[in-house]
Write a protein that holds these residues in place. Structure first.
Motif, PDB file in Angstrom:
ATOM      1  N   UNK A  14      -5.138   5.322   8.828  1.00 15.07           N
ATOM      2  CA  UNK A  14      -5.384   6.707   8.083  1.00 15.07           C
ATOM      3  C   UNK A  14      -4.593   6.608   6.558  1.00 15.07           C
ATOM      4  N   UNK A  15      -3.399   6.304   6.561  1.00 13.39           N
ATOM      5  CA  UNK A  15      -2.902   6.520   5.286  1.00 13.39           C
ATOM      6  C   UNK A  15      -3.416   5.578   3.803  1.00 13.39           C
ATOM      7  N   UNK A  83      -1.039 -13.978  -1.113  1.00 13.51           N
ATOM      8  CA  UNK A  83      -2.414 -13.594  -0.427  1.00 13.51           C
ATOM      9  C   UNK A  83      -2.904 -12.221  -0.958  1.00 13.51           C
ATOM     10  N   UNK A  84      -1.950 -11.489  -1.429  1.00 11.63           N
ATOM     11  CA  UNK A  84      -2.635 -10.311  -1.999  1.00 11.63           C
ATOM     12  C   UNK A  84      -3.189 -10.651  -3.419  1.00 11.63           C
ATOM     13  N   UNK A  85      -2.589 -11.543  -4.065  1.00 13.04           N
ATOM     14  CA  UNK A  85      -3.496 -11.960  -5.375  1.00 13.04           C
ATOM     15  C   UNK A  85      -4.702 -12.425  -5.142  1.00 13.04           C
ATOM     16  N   UNK A  86      -4.715 -13.282  -4.014  1.00 14.52           N
ATOM     17  CA  UNK A  86      -6.077 -13.694  -3.589  1.00 14.52           C
ATOM     18  C   UNK A  86      -6.950 -12.768  -3.206  1.00 14.52           C
ATOM     19  N   UNK A  87      -6.506 -11.821  -2.458  1.00 16.67           N
ATOM     20  CA  UNK A  87      -7.403 -10.716  -1.970  1.00 16.67           C
ATOM     21  C   UNK A  87      -7.793  -9.949  -3.079  1.00 16.67           C
ATOM     22  N   UNK A  88      -7.017  -9.606  -4.357  1.00 16.15           N
ATOM     23  CA  UNK A  88      -7.546  -8.909  -5.384  1.00 16.15           C
ATOM     24  C   UNK A  88      -8.773  -9.734  -6.173  1.00 16.15           C
ATOM     25  N   UNK A  89      -8.345 -11.038  -6.177  1.00 11.32           N
ATOM     26  CA  UNK A  89      -9.317 -11.995  -6.945  1.00 11.32           C
ATOM     27  C   UNK A  89     -10.801 -11.907  -6.191  1.00 11.32           C
ATOM     28  N   UNK A  90     -10.612 -12.066  -4.822  1.00 11.95           N
ATOM     29  CA  UNK A  90     -11.795 -12.193  -3.716  1.00 11.95           C
ATOM     30  C   UNK A  90     -12.635 -10.794  -3.570  1.00 11.95           C
ATOM     31  N   UNK A  91     -11.727  -9.769  -3.413  1.00  8.67           N
ATOM     32  CA  UNK A  91     -12.133  -8.448  -2.743  1.00  8.67           C
ATOM     33  C   UNK A  91     -12.108  -7.334  -3.849  1.00  8.67           C
ATOM     34  N   UNK A  92     -11.485  -7.332  -4.723  1.00 11.29           N
ATOM     35  CA  UNK A  92     -11.256  -6.431  -5.733  1.00 11.29           C
ATOM     36  C   UNK A  92      -9.902  -5.794  -5.927  1.00 11.29           C
ATOM     37  N   UNK A  93      -9.873  -4.731  -6.646  1.00  8.21           N
ATOM     38  CA  UNK A  93      -8.514  -4.064  -6.869  1.00  8.21           C
ATOM     39  C   UNK A  93      -8.586  -2.757  -5.641  1.00  8.21           C
ATOM     40  N   UNK A  95      -6.428   0.226  -3.703  1.00 11.34           N
ATOM     41  CA  UNK A  95      -5.973   1.701  -4.049  1.00 11.34           C
ATOM     42  C   UNK A  95      -4.288   1.364  -4.660  1.00 11.34           C
ATOM     43  N   UNK A  96      -3.759   2.691  -5.409  1.00 11.53           N
ATOM     44  CA  UNK A  96      -2.720   2.507  -6.221  1.00 11.53           C
ATOM     45  C   UNK A  96      -1.344   2.175  -5.120  1.00 11.53           C
ATOM     46  N   UNK A  97      -1.391   2.779  -4.193  1.00  8.45           N
ATOM     47  CA  UNK A  97      -0.328   2.518  -3.337  1.00  8.45           C
ATOM     48  C   UNK A  97      -0.128   1.182  -2.602  1.00  8.45           C
ATOM     49  N   UNK A  98      -1.206   0.246  -2.691  1.00  9.10           N
ATOM     50  CA  UNK A  98      -1.269  -1.077  -2.415  1.00  9.10           C
ATOM     51  C   UNK A  98      -0.841  -1.896  -3.530  1.00  9.10           C
ATOM     52  N   UNK A  99      -1.298  -1.473  -4.744  1.00  7.20           N
ATOM     53  CA  UNK A  99      -1.007  -2.115  -5.747  1.00  7.20           C
ATOM     54  C   UNK A  99       0.660  -2.051  -6.108  1.00  7.20           C
TER      55      UNK A  99
END
Length: 130
Positions: A14-15, A83-93, A95-99
């Motif tokens: 939910x968050x 893997x977050x870098x890979x996710x950004x490349x494959x899935x997009x940007x 939300x701010x909190x995750x960044x």
């Protein structure tokens, strides 16, 4: 984070604005919660994060655990960063909190790798003197 994810996976989702409700008469019923398999994986991941965090915390009080705790921390945060870098490349940007979490994880990974690099000579010298 590990305790939060493992003990309250629905709140964690939910968050992050993840909803698993069903639309009924034009409104979303969010009381259904996430699928059981996803909750199981989230609890397992959160539990692993909790145990790793507790081990690293213990290393502050038991110096013989320090070398392995730094290594585990560096591997953990480097893996998240890769893997977050890979996710950004494959899935997009995301939300701010995750960044923001991503940037903190990058700093933690860099710090751990730097500690390993800086103390490598100390451990090699100590090991060869014995």
């Amino acid at each position: 984070m590990g305790a939060f994810i493992s003990l309250t996976p629905n709140e964690y989702l939910t968050s992050m604005n993840v909803s698993f409700g069903l639309e009924v008469n034009g409104s979303i019923d969010n009381n259904l919660g996430a699928p059981i398999s996803l909750l199981s994986d989230l609890r397992a991941m959160g539990g692993m994060m909790l145990v790793i965090g507790l081990y690293i915390l213990m290393a502050n009080f038991q110096k013989d655990l320090m070398k392995s705790a730094v290594f585990i921390s560096a591997v953990f945060y480097t893996t998240f960063s890769v893997f977050k870098t890979l996710s950004i490349m494959l899935d997009g940007t995301p939300q701010f909190e995750i960044l923001l979490a991503f940037l903190i994880e990058l700093m933690m990974a860099f710090s751990g790798l730097l500690l390993i690099f800086l103390t490598k000579h100390r451990y090699e010298t100590k090991g060869s003197a014995e």
